[in-house]
Every structure is written in C-alpha cells, then in structure tokens.
Design a protein around this motif. Structure first.
Motif, PDB file in Angstrom:
ATOM      1  N   ASP A 149      -1.045 -73.602 -28.658  1.00  0.00           N
ATOM      2  CA  ASP A 149      -0.734 -72.995 -29.956  1.00  0.00           C
ATOM      3  C   ASP A 149      -1.060 -73.925 -31.126  1.00  0.00           C
ATOM      4  O   ASP A 149      -2.076 -73.743 -31.818  1.00  0.00           O
ATOM      5  CB  ASP A 149       0.767 -72.610 -29.955  1.00  0.00           C
ATOM      6  CG  ASP A 149       1.246 -71.957 -31.235  1.00  0.00           C
ATOM      7  OD1 ASP A 149       0.754 -72.312 -32.311  1.00  0.00           O
ATOM      8  OD2 ASP A 149       2.139 -71.091 -31.179  1.00  0.00           O
ATOM      9  N   GLU A 197       5.942 -70.476 -26.871  1.00  0.00           N
ATOM     10  CA  GLU A 197       4.878 -69.938 -27.743  1.00  0.00           C
ATOM     11  C   GLU A 197       3.978 -68.970 -26.955  1.00  0.00           C
ATOM     12  O   GLU A 197       3.441 -68.018 -27.525  1.00  0.00           O
ATOM     13  CB  GLU A 197       4.037 -71.060 -28.351  1.00  0.00           C
ATOM     14  CG  GLU A 197       4.807 -72.016 -29.261  1.00  0.00           C
ATOM     15  CD  GLU A 197       5.032 -71.501 -30.691  1.00  0.00           C
ATOM     16  OE1 GLU A 197       4.876 -70.288 -30.942  1.00  0.00           O
ATOM     17  OE2 GLU A 197       5.393 -72.335 -31.548  1.00  0.00           O
ATOM     18  N   HIS A 262       9.896 -66.762 -35.717  1.00  0.00           N
ATOM     19  CA  HIS A 262       9.850 -68.057 -36.401  1.00  0.00           C
ATOM     20  C   HIS A 262      10.717 -68.159 -37.646  1.00  0.00           C
ATOM     21  O   HIS A 262      10.996 -69.266 -38.101  1.00  0.00           O
ATOM     22  CB  HIS A 262       8.402 -68.423 -36.757  1.00  0.00           C
ATOM     23  CG  HIS A 262       7.653 -69.040 -35.617  1.00  0.00           C
ATOM     24  ND1 HIS A 262       7.529 -68.427 -34.392  1.00  0.00           N
ATOM     25  CD2 HIS A 262       7.003 -70.229 -35.501  1.00  0.00           C
ATOM     26  CE1 HIS A 262       6.826 -69.213 -33.582  1.00  0.00           C
ATOM     27  NE2 HIS A 262       6.495 -70.308 -34.232  1.00  0.00           N
ATOM     28  N   HIS A 278      10.648 -77.523 -31.616  1.00  0.00           N
ATOM     29  CA  HIS A 278      10.109 -76.286 -32.185  1.00  0.00           C
ATOM     30  C   HIS A 278      10.117 -75.165 -31.133  1.00  0.00           C
ATOM     31  O   HIS A 278      10.592 -74.061 -31.390  1.00  0.00           O
ATOM     32  CB  HIS A 278       8.697 -76.534 -32.704  1.00  0.00           C
ATOM     33  CG  HIS A 278       8.049 -75.321 -33.288  1.00  0.00           C
ATOM     34  ND1 HIS A 278       8.473 -74.764 -34.474  1.00  0.00           N
ATOM     35  CD2 HIS A 278       7.039 -74.540 -32.832  1.00  0.00           C
ATOM     36  CE1 HIS A 278       7.732 -73.692 -34.739  1.00  0.00           C
ATOM     37  NE2 HIS A 278       6.855 -73.534 -33.755  1.00  0.00           N
ATOM     38  N   VAL A 282      11.988 -71.626 -31.111  1.00  0.00           N
ATOM     39  CA  VAL A 282      11.211 -70.373 -31.033  1.00  0.00           C
ATOM     40  C   VAL A 282      11.795 -69.463 -29.943  1.00  0.00           C
ATOM     41  O   VAL A 282      11.898 -68.245 -30.130  1.00  0.00           O
ATOM     42  CB  VAL A 282       9.711 -70.674 -30.773  1.00  0.00           C
ATOM     43  CG1 VAL A 282       8.945 -69.410 -30.392  1.00  0.00           C
ATOM     44  CG2 VAL A 282       9.081 -71.315 -32.013  1.00  0.00           C
TER      45      VAL A 282
HETATM   46 ZN   LIG Z   1       5.451 -71.954 -33.486  1.00  0.00          ZN
END
Ligand SMILES: [Zn+2]
Ligand SMILES: NC(=O)c1ccc[n+]([C@@H]2O[C@H](COP(=O)([O-])OP(=O)(O)OC[C@H]3O[C@@H](n4cnc5c(N)ncnc54)[C@H](O)[C@@H]3O)[C@@H](O)[C@H]2O)c1
Length: 394
Positions: A149, A197, A262, A278, A282
């Motif tokens: 990603d 992701e 997000h 992160h 997510v």
């Molecule tokens: Zn992201």
C-alpha cells in the motif's frame, strides 16, 4: 482584460517490482533501475530505517557491497533515520534528509533510495520531493503495509500540528522494489498490521480477493511466503489500478475510496499518541465503518460478520481504550478538512463494493463503536488469535 489559458498534461510512469533479495550482488534490478540515464556512476543517497538496521545488522554492509559491485556512487554512508511515526513527527528528521541531499550533491538526475517502512518512505519521499523541487526517489519498502500500500502510491508526507500527514506532496516514485526478504525480520505486529490494508482494498473493490484472504488466513498467520507474496502482488495491483484509472490520482476531488476506514484510523493513531500502528488503527476503522454500514441497513448481516471475523482471525485487537474516551468523532471533520470540500466517506454496500456518503449520523457512529467493543474477545485487550512467527514480538 486579456486572459491567457494554460493547459498541459504530465505523464507519469513507474514500475513496482516484486523480487527476493534485492541487495544480493547477483540481483541487478536495483542497479538497472538506477542506470536510466546510462550515467557512468549514478549518484545515490541511501536512507535506512533504524528499525530495519537493528533487525538486519548487515544491512549497511550489504548496501555498500552492492554499490561496489554495481559501480554506484554512494555519496555517503547510509543515512540512518528513526522508523515509525517518530521520523514523521519530529521536523528535524526532515531537515536531516534535506541536509544529506544537499551535502551529497544529489541533483535531479541522481537518486535517493529509501529502505524502510511506510513512515520512513513518507519522510524521505517528502524530502526528495522538496529538494530541487523534486529529485528521483526509489523506494525499497520493508513492511507488509508499505509493500502492498504505502510505497506503491504517489503520496509522501509528515505529521504537523498534531495532524497526520498535514505536510506532504504528491510525488510519484522513480520506482518501487518490493523485496520479500525484508519481511523476514518483521515483528508479529507489523506482519499482521499490513494485512489490514489488503482487507481494506478487497472490501471496497474486489470480493474475490476478500475470499482469497479468508482462504489464506491460516497460511498468512503462519508467515507463509507464497501467501504473502500473492497478497502483496494483488493489493499493490489494486492500489495502482485505482491511482491510474480512478480518474483522480492527485486527489483533487473530495472522494478517496482507498481511505475506507481511515477517518477513524487516523484519529485513533493520534489519540493513542501513535501507540497504535497505522495498520492496527485501519483494522479498527474497517470494523467501525463495516458496522456502521450494517446498522444503516446497507450491508447484510452475514457479510458484516465475515468482515469482523476475518479481522479477529488475523489477531487484530478491535477494542482499544481510545474508543471509549470520546474524541473519535472529531476525526470526521479532520478527515473532511484533509481531503477538502464536502465530507466524503466510503462505506460498504457489500463485500467488494464501496460507495460514498456525505454525512455520518453521530448516534450511529456511537452505536457502531459500542457494537464493536461489545464483541466477545475484543474487550480483553488480547488479540483473538496469536500468529506463529519467526520474527520476535517487539
Ligand atoms: Zn492506510
Ligand atoms: N504515502 C501513502 O500513501 C501511505 C499509505 C499508507 C500508509 N502510509 C503511512 O505509512 C506509515 C505506516 O507504515 P508501516 O506500517 O510500514 O510502519 P512503520 O513505517 O511505522 O514501521 C513500523 C516499525 O517497523 C520497523 N520496521 C520496518 N521494517 C522492518 C523490518 N523489515 N524488520 C524489522 N522492523 C522493521 C520500523 O522501524 C518501525 O519501528 C504511516 O505513517 C502511514 O501514515 C502512507
């Protein structure tokens, strides 16, 4: 008054490679990537993530030996930068990269090579985008999340004023080289975080991919390289296709389908003082917005259950203290401000089918939080499953 109208298009083209052991002397992919101008000795500044260096102590020596073998002109010893959000939170690291570019005489036909996680690549990419109004940047992502990603897209950035990615630029890379060998030293946490992701892009774009993730879950948890290779290849492809064919590569509109989940994720990262990765944030954002879609009657009950069950199988902790502390809803307005224009949130009509709304019902958001927190296993603070791993938990 005379008015002149100016209009032109700029074409971008870059390759995303998937290889094993990019720094092995016999692997000439990186050398070929840096030889575009057939310059006798391409000038190269290498910046590495301290976390990768700590886990792969021979990395600097491998870089230097590769440069000798392939006649690359390394302008300095590799610049070591903190991994994770520290590098994006503290402006002095941006200055350090800019100073190294200046000191090394990196010009617009030289290269900056970044080796690290998504955060390191965001930081180094932002510096590269500013120096001389943009020098070439080759990304060697070292996490699952970055390979599938963060590193394959066109964005760079750092955090400022307490806001994620407040400073940044759209700056397509010169090339991306995904090297599966780097993933060997990832912690269990970071191996898992990147999978979020892939789940995200599957949910908004590709039901068959979601089914494949369900089928491959055990193999992925046991760090099966083949399953991970397939995940990275397909998720990266979906991201690239969206950027090239979605009609808005530099995000001038208000919609951003790949940012499903997000709005909450970015706020949770900030509220947790970046304790949450992160990808972990997510996963929670996906759970919340899938639940919101369910409560609004857009997503079927069994689809909702499959989504949360898959996140739990991967071991994501869906209930974190920040969900109970209030403050999350401010993430909606910050998200709107970051994208610009009208609030645009992607929700789910089905697995593989995202759609956009322009308002979120606050009561329903609160109900979604309660539903996610009330799930068995999510309140214990313990991941629902513990993946086996060759890398140490850090
Ligand atoms: Zn992201
Ligand atoms: N530019 C974009 O389009 C985009 C997209 C998604 C995410 N991001 C950004 O990416 C960041 C998250 O990136 P991430 O998930 O890759 O994590 P990360 O960059 O925060 O790295 C996590 C940790 O893993 C360490 N690490 C990295 N590679 C390692 C390896 N091979 N072995 C051992 N340790 C290693 C790092 O030092 C760090 O401590 C966030 O800042 C997020 O905002 C950017």
């Amino acid at each position: 008054m005379d008015t002149l109208e100016q209009q032109f298009d700029v074409r971008y083209r870059y390759r995303v490679h998937l290889t094993e052991d990019a720094l092995a002397p016999e692997n000439d992919l990186l050398a070929r990537t840096l030889a575009a101008d057939r310059a006798a000795r391409p000038r190269v500044l290498v910046a590495v993530d301290r976390g990768v260096l700590a886990a792969q102590a021979d990395l600097a020596a491998r870089v230097e030996s590769y440069a000798r073998t392939h006649a690359l002109d390394l302008v300095d010893a590799p610049l070591v930068l903190p991994g994770g959000e520290t590098g994006k939170n503290e402006p002095r690291h941006l200055e350090r990269v800019l100073a190294a570019i200046e000191r090394g005489g990196i010009c617009r036909h030289s290269y900056v090579v970044g080796i690290g996680g998504g955060a390191l690549l965001d930081l180094v990419g932002f510096a590269a985008a500013q120096a001389h109004r943009g020098v070439r940047m080759v990304r060697l992502p070292t996490t699952v999340l970055a390979q599938c990603d963060a590193a394959v897209g066109v964005k760079t950035g750092i955090n400022a004023f307490g806001k994620k990615n407040f400073l940044g630029s759209f700056a397509p890379p010169w090339a991306v080289i995904n090297d599966l060998r780097f993933l060997d030293s990832l912690s269990v946490r970071d191996w898992r975080a990147g999978i979020a992701e892939a789940v995200k892009v599957a949910l908004v774009k590709d039901a068959a991919f979601f089914e494949r993730l369900e089928r491959d879950a055990e193999r992925l948890l046991h760090r099966d390289r083949g399953a991970m290779r397939a995940l990275i290849a397909h998720a990266a492809r979906l991201h690239l296709e969206h950027i090239a064919r979605g009609g808005d590569p530099f995000e001038t509109g208000s919609a951003r389908p790949l940012d499903f989940g997000h709005w909450a994720a970015h706020k949770l990262e900030q509220l947790s003082d970046y304790r949450l990765r992160h990808g972990e944030a997510v996963a929670i954002g996906i759970a919340l917005d899938a639940t919101y879609s369910r409560l609004a009657g857009w997503l079927a009950d069994d689809a909702h259950e499959r989504i949360l069950a898959l996140l739990e199988r991967f071991g994501f902790e869906l209930d974190v203290p920040e969900l109970g502390e209030g403050g999350l809803l401010a993430g909606l307005d910050e998200f709107r401000e970051h994208l610009g224009g009208e609030l645009t949130i992607t929700l789910l009509g089905a697995i593989g089918r995202g759609f956009e709304v322009h308002a979120m019902d606050e009561e329903r958001v609160r109900a979604s939080i309660d539903r996610v927190r009330a799930r068995p296993g999510s309140g214990s603070g313990q991941p629902a499953a513990r993946p086996c791993a060759s890398g140490a938990e850090r």
